[in-house]
Design an enzyme around this catalytic site. Structure first.
Site, PDB file in Angstrom:
ATOM      1  N   ASP A  13       0.822  -1.224   0.000  1.00 10.53           N
ATOM      2  CA  ASP A  13       0.000   0.000   0.000  1.00 10.53           C
ATOM      3  C   ASP A  13       0.851   1.269   0.000  1.00 10.53           C
ATOM      4  OD1 ASP A  13      -2.368  -1.637   0.340  1.00 10.53           O
ATOM      5  OD2 ASP A  13      -1.804  -1.807   2.440  1.00 10.53           O
ATOM      6  N   LYS A  16       2.558   1.958  -5.038  1.00 10.67           N
ATOM      7  CA  LYS A  16       3.320   1.363  -6.142  1.00 10.67           C
ATOM      8  C   LYS A  16       2.632   1.573  -7.484  1.00 10.67           C
ATOM      9  CE  LYS A  16       3.496  -2.819  -4.358  1.00 10.67           C
ATOM     10  NZ  LYS A  16       2.955  -2.546  -3.023  1.00 10.67           N
ATOM     11  N   GLY A  40      -3.322  -4.899  -4.769  1.00 12.33           N
ATOM     12  CA  GLY A  40      -4.184  -3.876  -5.351  1.00 12.33           C
ATOM     13  C   GLY A  40      -3.403  -2.661  -5.788  1.00 12.33           C
ATOM     14  N   HIS A  41      -3.586  -2.257  -7.043  1.00 12.04           N
ATOM     15  CA  HIS A  41      -2.946  -1.051  -7.558  1.00 12.04           C
ATOM     16  C   HIS A  41      -4.014  -0.128  -8.123  1.00 12.04           C
ATOM     17  CE1 HIS A  41       1.207  -3.158  -8.285  1.00 12.04           C
ATOM     18  NE2 HIS A  41       0.980  -2.895  -7.027  1.00 12.04           N
ATOM     19  N   GLN A 223       2.300  -6.498  -2.783  1.00 14.51           N
ATOM     20  CA  GLN A 223       2.450  -6.420  -1.326  1.00 14.51           C
ATOM     21  C   GLN A 223       3.724  -5.666  -0.951  1.00 14.51           C
ATOM     22  OE1 GLN A 223       1.833 -10.016  -2.436  1.00 14.51           O
ATOM     23  NE2 GLN A 223      -0.303  -9.484  -2.439  1.00 14.51           N
TER      24      GLN A 223
END
Length: 429
Positions: A13, A16, A40-41, A223
Site C-alpha cells: 500500500d 506502487k 491492489g494497484h 504487497q
C-alpha cells in the site's frame, strides 16, 4: 540492459501503482512475478481511475504485460478484471498480454478453505483477503496444484485431481464440509479454459526474446517486503516471497535481469490486517494520517492502520531486497503537521535494537525510539521540482534517506502521473 524491479519496502500500500504506471509508459514489458489478486494497484491517468489487482499495471499503457509463473492465478477473477478494463477502453489481447502456462490456479476450494480457516482462527486470525492465495501456494509446493497448462488437458486431469482431493477432502471433513465435487470443478474449469488459454504460453521464452533485444523490462512486485513469507512479520505475512530476488524465479529470467531495484516507501507507515506495528498511532494523529491519505485497501476496502515513519523497518527491507534507490510517496499527507516523528530504533527488555527481531513476541513488544523534527506549513502536493518543496520537507526527505541508508530516486507528490520529482532515473542505470 536497463531493467527495473519495483517492490514495496513496507507492508504494501505504498503507492506502487502510480510509480509502476509511470515507469511502464517507458518500458517494453511489465511482469508480475509473485502474489495473486490479493494485491491492489490504483492508477490515476487523467480523469480515468483504474483499479487492478491481478493484471500488470503496464496493461493500461498498452505495454506488453506478463503474469509470470510465480503468481497464483484465479481464472474467474482474471476474466472479470479483463472485462472491466475493456469496458474502460483498455485493449487487452494476446499481443500485449500473456500468462505463464506453468502458473498454478486458484480454485473455488482454495477460497473456501481460506475463509473456513480464518473463521475458525478466532484471535489468531492472520488477516488474509480470503481469496485463496495461501491455500493455492500450499498446493503448489505440495505438488498437487492444477496449473494453466492443465486446462488444455482436462481429459488427463484425474491423477492430479486424486492428489488434490485426497488432501482437501480430509481438511474439509475437519470443518464439517462435504468432499470436493469433482464433476462440478471439471465443468467450471472446462468453461473458463478457452478464455485463459488464449493468453497462455511459455512466457520465459517471450521474455528471453525481449531480453536479447536489449529492451526494458519492468518487474512489478506486489504487497511489501514486510509481508514476505521469509523476511516479514511471520506469521502475519503473505504466502509468497515479495523481495526483489523473486523476480528471477517468478518470471523465468536469471538473477542478473532484475536491474535497478526501486523500493517504494510511503512517507509514513501503514498496515492492513493483523500483526505487529511498532509505530502505530491509535489517536487523532493516526486518524488524521488515515483520512488525509485515504487509507483504505484497493482490493478489500479495509481501513489501514497508520503510524509514523519507521526507519528501522525500511532500512531492513532495503538491505534484504538490495534496493538501489527509493521512491518516496504521499509526502503531501504530512503537510501541515507542526511536528513529525521518525522511528530510529527500538527498546526491548532494556536493550536498544537497530533491527526488527524475528520472533513474533519480540516484534509485538518492541517500543519505538523517536526522533522529532519540525513539520512544514506549506504544501508539497503537486510539486515537480525541489524548488516547489518547503525547506523543512526537503530536510525530512534527506533525513529519511540518511536513516534508511538508501538514496531517494524520486518523490511522488500526488496520485497524478506527472506530479513526480525525479532525482535519479531508474531506467538510465
Amino acid at each position: 540492459m536497463a531493467n527495473v524491479t519495483v517492490i514495496g519496502a513496507q507492508w504494501g500500500d505504498e503507492g506502487k501503482g502510480k510509480i509502476v504506471d509511470w515507469l511502464a509508459s517507458r518500458a517494453d514489458a511489465v511482469v508480475r512475478f509473485q502474489g495473486g489478486h490479493n494485491a491492489g494497484h490504483t492508477l490515476v491517468v487523467g480523469e480515468q481511475v483504474y483499479k487492478l489487482s491481478l493484471l500488470p499495471s503496464g496493461i493500461v499503457t498498452g505495454t506488453l504485460s506478463i503474469i509470470g509463473n510465480g503468481v497464483v492465478l484465479d481464472p474467474w477473477h482474471l476474466k472479470s478484471e479483463i472485462e472491466k478494463l475493456r469496458g474502460q477502453g483498455v485493449e487487452i489481447n494476446a499481443d500485449n498480454f500473456a500468462i505463464a502456462d506453468n502458473c498454478p490456479l486458484i480454485l473455488p476450494v482454495h477460497r473456501e478453505l481460506d475463509g473456513l480457516r480464518e473463521a475458525a482462527a478466532g484471535a489468531g486470525k492472520i488477516g488474509t483477503t480470503g481469496r485463496g492465495i495461501g491455500p493455492a501456494y500450499e498446493d503448489k509446493v505440495g505438488r498437487r496444484a492444477i496449473r494453466v497448462c492443465d486446462l488444455a488437458h482436462l481429459d488427463a486431469l484425474e491423477p492430479q485431481l486424486d492428489r488434490l482431493c485426497a488432501h482437501h477432502d480430509a481438511l474439509r471433513a475437519g470443518f464439517g464440509q462435504p468432499p470436493i465435487d469433482r464433476e462440478a470443478l471439471l465443468k467450471e474449469l472446462a468453461e473458463i479454459a478457452p478464455f485463459v488459454l488464449q493468453f497462455a504460453g511459455p512466457t520465459w521464452r517471450r521474455l528471453n526474446k525481449v531480453k536479447k533485444a536489449g529492451a526494458r523490462v519492468l518487474f512489478e512486485g506486489a504487497q511489501g517486503v514486510l509481508l514476505d513469507v521469509d523476511h516479514g512479520t511471520y506469521p502475519f505475512v503473505t504466502s509468497s516471497n515479495t523481495v526483489s530476488g523473486t523476480a528471477a524465479s517468478g518470471s523465468g529470467l536469471g538473477p542478473s535481469a532484475t536491474g535497478f531495484v526501486l523500493g517504494i516507501v510511503k512517507a509514513y507507515t501503514t498496515r492492513v490486517g493483523s500483526g505487529p506495528f511498532p509505530t502505530e498511532l491509535d489517536d487523532e494523529t493516526g486518524q488524521r494520517l488515515g483520512e488525509r491519505g485515504h487509507e483504505f485497501g484497493t482490493v478489500t476496502g479495509r481501513k489501514r492502520r497508520c503510524g509514523w515513519f519507521d526507519a528501522v523497518l525500511t532500512r531492513q527491507s532495503c538491505a534484504i531486497s538490495g534496493v538501489t534507490g527509493i521512491a518516496l510517496t504521499k509526502l503531501d499527507v504530512l503537510d501541515g503537521f507542526e511536528k513529525v516523528k521518525i522511528c530510529t530504533g527500538y527498546r526491548l527488555n532494556g536493550k536498544v535494537l537497530d533491527y526488527f527481531p524475528s520472533h513474533a513476541a519480540d516484534q509485538a513488544n518492541v517500543e519505538p525510539i523517536y526522533e522529532e523534527m519540525d513539520g512544514w506549513q506549506g504544501t508539497t502536493a503537486g510539486a515537480r521540482s525541489w524548488a516547489d518543496l518547503p525547506a523543512q520537507a526537503i530536510k525530512y526527505i534527506q533525513r529519511v534517506q540518511e536513516l534508511i541508508e538508501t538514496p531517494v530516486a524520486l518523490v511522488s507528490t500526488s496520485p497524478e502521473r506527472e506530479d513526480t520529482i525525479l532525482v535519479r532515473d531508474p531506467f538510465a542505470d
